[in-house]
Enzyme design. Structure first.
Site, PDB file in Angstrom:
ATOM      1  N   LEU A 129       0.833  -1.207   0.000  1.00  7.03           N
ATOM      2  CA  LEU A 129       0.000   0.000   0.000  1.00  7.03           C
ATOM      3  C   LEU A 129       0.870   1.261   0.000  1.00  7.03           C
ATOM      4  CD1 LEU A 129      -2.439  -1.437   2.642  1.00  7.03           C
ATOM      5  CD2 LEU A 129      -3.018  -0.969   0.247  1.00  7.03           C
TER       6      LEU A 129
ATOM      7  N   HIS B 244       0.496 -10.755  10.314  1.00  9.67           N
ATOM      8  CA  HIS B 244       1.611 -11.244   9.516  1.00  9.67           C
ATOM      9  C   HIS B 244       2.071 -12.576  10.103  1.00  9.67           C
ATOM     10  CE1 HIS B 244       5.023 -11.014   6.827  1.00  9.67           C
ATOM     11  NE2 HIS B 244       5.779 -11.431   7.836  1.00  9.67           N
TER      12      HIS B 244
ATOM     13  N   LEU C 215       6.556  -1.569   5.390  1.00  7.29           N
ATOM     14  CA  LEU C 215       5.900  -2.851   5.105  1.00  7.29           C
ATOM     15  C   LEU C 215       6.190  -3.922   6.162  1.00  7.29           C
ATOM     16  CD1 LEU C 215       4.271  -4.589   2.984  1.00  7.29           C
ATOM     17  CD2 LEU C 215       6.508  -5.272   2.107  1.00  7.29           C
TER      18      LEU C 215
HETATM   19  C1  GRF Z   1      -2.316 -15.494   6.580  1.00 14.05           C
HETATM   20  O1  GRF Z   1      -1.264 -16.359   6.896  1.00 14.05           O
HETATM   21  C2  GRF Z   1      -1.955 -14.082   6.954  1.00 14.05           C
HETATM   22  O2  GRF Z   1      -1.164 -13.994   8.092  1.00 14.05           O
HETATM   23  C3  GRF Z   1      -1.165 -13.632   5.747  1.00 14.05           C
HETATM   24  O3  GRF Z   1      -1.825 -14.207   4.657  1.00 14.05           O
HETATM   25  C4  GRF Z   1      -2.511 -15.378   5.073  1.00 14.05           C
HETATM   26  C5  GRF Z   1      -3.952 -15.196   4.707  1.00 14.05           C
HETATM   27  O4  GRF Z   1      -4.734 -16.327   4.954  1.00 14.05           O
HETATM   28  N1  GRF Z   1      -1.061 -12.188   5.734  1.00 14.05           N
HETATM   29  P1  GRF Z   1      -6.306 -16.222   4.977  1.00 14.05           P
HETATM   30  O5  GRF Z   1      -6.731 -15.584   3.648  1.00 14.05           O
HETATM   31  O6  GRF Z   1      -6.706 -15.401   6.149  1.00 14.05           O
HETATM   32  O7  GRF Z   1      -6.804 -17.629   5.064  1.00 14.05           O
END
Ligand code: GRF
Length: 203
Positions: free
Chosen positions: A96, A112, A147
């Site tokens: 972003l 994350h 980020l």
């Molecule tokens: C998760 O591991 C999240 O931490 C990361 O991307 C993944 C998304 O998974 N940013 P979901 O779409 O919530 O199943």
């Protein structure tokens, strides 16, 4: 009675974190309403989950925009029509612009799949395995222009086992994500955490 907080969730794919948030909000009767799920990929699985839950969905396809700035402007316009108190990035896989991030300063969270500041970016579980860490996990943080950094709200740890694969480790981390993210969002909604002068304060 306290006013209901308005949440907008941004996704790009599967939507399992979004689903965990939808479930927790309903089961725990949060003083909040998920007013929209916005997605940058028309085919994302999570869109169906959201509409099955009766939540408005909007697609802002990044491929229809010439550059990051125009995409982010369209995304902000889509978000703002729902007047959210909190924007929740749940597997939203777009970098972003600073302008976008600044607009939602102090009211945008991300999850994350690593113990930040270790392993920002993609392929966090393979980064963890190849680096040989014994402890891995997930982080909820306020979003800042930097980020995958930003003031940390919550973390959960997972022990790395000797025979772990990216998939096995990732699924244990995901389980933790589904627990800490709804909890952190609830803390925000109920006023227990806020961002002040670049730091998370608990009240
Ligand atoms: C998760 O591991 C999240 O931490 C990361 O991307 C993944 C998304 O998974 N940013 P979901 O779409 O919530 O199943």
């Amino acid at each position: 009675m306290r006013a209901m907080k308005r949440l907008v969730i941004l996704i790009s794919g599967r939507g399992s974190n979004m689903q965990a948030i939808i479930r927790a909000a309903a089961a725990e009767q949060w003083p909040a309403q998920i007013v929209a799920v916005i997605c940058n990929r028309p085919q994302a699985k999570g869109l169906q989950i959201a509409s099955d839950a009766g939540i408005a969905t909007v697609v802002v396809d990044h491929q229809s925009y010439a550059d990051r700035a125009t995409f982010d402007a369209a995304l902000a316009a889509a978000i703002d029509q729902f007047a959210p108190d909190l924007v929740v990035l749940a597997g939203f896989l777009r970098i972003l612009t600073t302008e976008f991030v600044s607009r939602y300063q102090g009211r945008m969270l991300n999850i994350h799949p690593s113990l930040l500041p270790s392993f920002p970016g993609l392929a966090t579980h393979s980064q963890a395995l190849s680096s040989g860490v014994k402890v891995h996990g997930a982080t909820v943080h306020f979003v800042t222009p930097d980020l995958d950094h930003g003031p940390i709200v919550a973390q959960a740890t997972v022990a790395v086992e000797e025979n772990d694969t990216e998939a096995s480790l990732g699924s244990r981390v995901l389980e933790q994500e589904h627990s800490i993210y709804p909890q952190a969002i609830r803390d925000f909604i109920e006023g227990r955490i806020a961002l002040e002068n670049g730091q998370v304060v608990r009240t």
